[in-house]
Design a protein around this motif. Structure first.
Motif, PDB file in Angstrom:
ATOM      1  N   GLU A 205       0.821  -1.218   0.000  1.00  0.00           N
ATOM      2  CA  GLU A 205       0.000   0.000   0.000  1.00  0.00           C
ATOM      3  C   GLU A 205       0.848   1.258   0.000  1.00  0.00           C
ATOM      4  O   GLU A 205       0.585   2.199  -0.744  1.00  0.00           O
ATOM      5  CB  GLU A 205      -0.921   0.010   1.229  1.00  0.00           C
ATOM      6  CG  GLU A 205      -1.862   1.206   1.291  1.00  0.00           C
ATOM      7  CD  GLU A 205      -1.763   1.985   2.589  1.00  0.00           C
ATOM      8  OE1 GLU A 205      -2.680   2.766   2.868  1.00  0.00           O
ATOM      9  OE2 GLU A 205      -0.742   1.848   3.307  1.00  0.00           O
ATOM     10  N   SER A 206       1.893   1.302   0.840  1.00  0.00           N
ATOM     11  CA  SER A 206       2.702   2.514   0.946  1.00  0.00           C
ATOM     12  C   SER A 206       4.078   2.175   1.521  1.00  0.00           C
ATOM     13  O   SER A 206       4.282   1.110   2.113  1.00  0.00           O
ATOM     14  CB  SER A 206       2.015   3.550   1.842  1.00  0.00           C
ATOM     15  OG  SER A 206       1.866   3.055   3.159  1.00  0.00           O
ATOM     16  N   ASN A 230       5.117   9.034   3.863  1.00  0.00           N
ATOM     17  CA  ASN A 230       4.623   7.822   3.217  1.00  0.00           C
ATOM     18  C   ASN A 230       4.154   8.114   1.798  1.00  0.00           C
ATOM     19  O   ASN A 230       3.429   9.091   1.554  1.00  0.00           O
ATOM     20  CB  ASN A 230       3.461   7.221   4.014  1.00  0.00           C
ATOM     21  CG  ASN A 230       3.941   6.433   5.211  1.00  0.00           C
ATOM     22  OD1 ASN A 230       5.100   6.034   5.272  1.00  0.00           O
ATOM     23  ND2 ASN A 230       3.063   6.214   6.165  1.00  0.00           N
ATOM     24  N   LEU A 232       2.125   6.460  -1.412  1.00  0.00           N
ATOM     25  CA  LEU A 232       1.226   5.391  -1.837  1.00  0.00           C
ATOM     26  C   LEU A 232       1.765   4.738  -3.102  1.00  0.00           C
ATOM     27  O   LEU A 232       2.180   5.419  -4.042  1.00  0.00           O
ATOM     28  CB  LEU A 232      -0.175   5.942  -2.094  1.00  0.00           C
ATOM     29  CG  LEU A 232      -0.903   6.551  -0.883  1.00  0.00           C
ATOM     30  CD1 LEU A 232      -2.239   7.163  -1.324  1.00  0.00           C
ATOM     31  CD2 LEU A 232      -1.129   5.508   0.199  1.00  0.00           C
ATOM     32  N   THR A 233       1.759   3.421  -3.142  1.00  0.00           N
ATOM     33  CA  THR A 233       2.182   2.705  -4.338  1.00  0.00           C
ATOM     34  C   THR A 233       1.087   2.767  -5.394  1.00  0.00           C
ATOM     35  O   THR A 233      -0.016   3.256  -5.133  1.00  0.00           O
ATOM     36  CB  THR A 233       2.496   1.246  -3.999  1.00  0.00           C
ATOM     37  OG1 THR A 233       1.299   0.605  -3.524  1.00  0.00           O
ATOM     38  CG2 THR A 233       3.577   1.162  -2.928  1.00  0.00           C
ATOM     39  N   GLY A 237      -2.204   4.463  -5.053  1.00  0.00           N
ATOM     40  CA  GLY A 237      -2.032   5.809  -5.586  1.00  0.00           C
ATOM     41  C   GLY A 237      -2.773   6.089  -6.870  1.00  0.00           C
ATOM     42  O   GLY A 237      -3.054   7.251  -7.184  1.00  0.00           O
ATOM     43  N   ARG A 245      -0.122  11.443  -3.707  1.00  0.00           N
ATOM     44  CA  ARG A 245       0.446  10.134  -3.378  1.00  0.00           C
ATOM     45  C   ARG A 245       1.314  10.177  -2.113  1.00  0.00           C
ATOM     46  O   ARG A 245       1.330   9.224  -1.347  1.00  0.00           O
ATOM     47  CB  ARG A 245       1.288   9.618  -4.540  1.00  0.00           C
ATOM     48  CG  ARG A 245       0.486   9.173  -5.752  1.00  0.00           C
ATOM     49  CD  ARG A 245       1.424   8.782  -6.876  1.00  0.00           C
ATOM     50  NE  ARG A 245       0.700   8.291  -8.045  1.00  0.00           N
ATOM     51  CZ  ARG A 245       0.480   7.003  -8.302  1.00  0.00           C
ATOM     52  NH1 ARG A 245       0.938   6.091  -7.472  1.00  0.00           N
ATOM     53  NH2 ARG A 245      -0.179   6.637  -9.377  1.00  0.00           N
TER      54      ARG A 245
END
Length: 260
Positions: A205-206, A230, A232-233, A237, A245
């Protein structure tokens, strides 16, 4: 009328019952008692991917009574340590995951609210020398009813005689149910909000860096601060809910050490 995500059959009261049942299996006759308490501020995104921060007062408590602890300073909550070796720790804790409401941003204005949920966790950490490795598996009891696995690695050092610091990285994996609740958009939600449909899979997730600094001000007072960033992937994202993100989280607190 807006739909809300129900907490499900497992409630916060059930989580407390589970935690108390676990705690009853551990002897509480260890003599170690300590209390650090103070206050400060915490700033963090209103929800994962939000474009604005929420600023809350931070009641900073790090209290231990034998294997039991209450730790709001590091966000662990009410917990129980099963194994407390010099360099290895294993235990469970109960805390909460924040909510998301339609007031939190334009992209979620017409989406269902996500209720605040109890969060039951199992954690393990190992500290070989100046390094610290940790993992926490958490299950939301309500809200998304999904799970997350938070991992972290850090290098701890002392720049001065009264200063302690750490540099590290963290990463969070999440179940499909968790990702779908926080980042997904169903067909009915798409029709209500105008956002395109989106169905993320579970996975990373991140991830991001983190810095911690503790400064002894006197023999009993110290300053504790932490900053993380952090990102977000793509699975999270790419959601149309996400406004950015990457976002920082900051905590700062002045704390009194009452001794042990």
């Amino acid at each position: 009328m807006r739909k809300r995500r129900n907490a499900g059959k497992v409630t916060a009261a059930s989580a407390i019952t589970i935690w108390l049942a676990l705690s009853s299996t551990v002897r509480a006759d260890r003599a170690y008692v300590s209390l650090d308490a103070g206050g400060g501020l915490a700033a963090f995104p209103k929800f994962p991917g939000a474009g604005a921060e929420r600023i809350w007062p931070l009641p900073a408590i790090d209290a231990h009574y034998g294997p039991l602890f209450l730790d709001t300073l590091h966000g662990r909550g009410l917990g129980l340590t099963f194994l407390d070796h010099r360099s290895f720790h294993l235990g469970t804790s109960l805390w909460f995951r924040n909510s998301r409401t339609h007031h939190d941003g334009a992209t979620v204005a017409n989406l269902p609210d996500i209720n605040r949920a109890a969060k039951l966790a199992m954690f393990a950490s190992v500290t070989p020398g100046p390094y610290a490795l940790g993992a926490t598996f958490s299950r939301d009891l309500g809200g998304s009813s999904g799970w997350t696995l938070d991992t972290n690695a850090a290098w701890r050092f002392s720049p001065g005689s009264r200063t302690h610091a750490s540099l590290g990285m963290s990463a969070t994996l999440a179940s499909r149910r968790f990702m779908d609740t926080w980042f997904g958009v169903t067909s009915s939600q798409s029709a209500a909000s105008g956002l395109p449909q989106y169905a993320p899979a579970g996975g990373l997730e991140s991830a991001g860096p983190a810095v911690m600094l503790m400064l002894d001000l006197t023999s009993t007072w110290y300053l504790n601060s932490a900053v993380s960033y952090n990102v977000l992937t793509h699975k999270a994202g790419d959601s149309p809910i996400v406004q950015r993100r990457g976002a920082p989280t900051l905590t700062i607190a002045f704390i009194h050490r009452f001794g042990s």
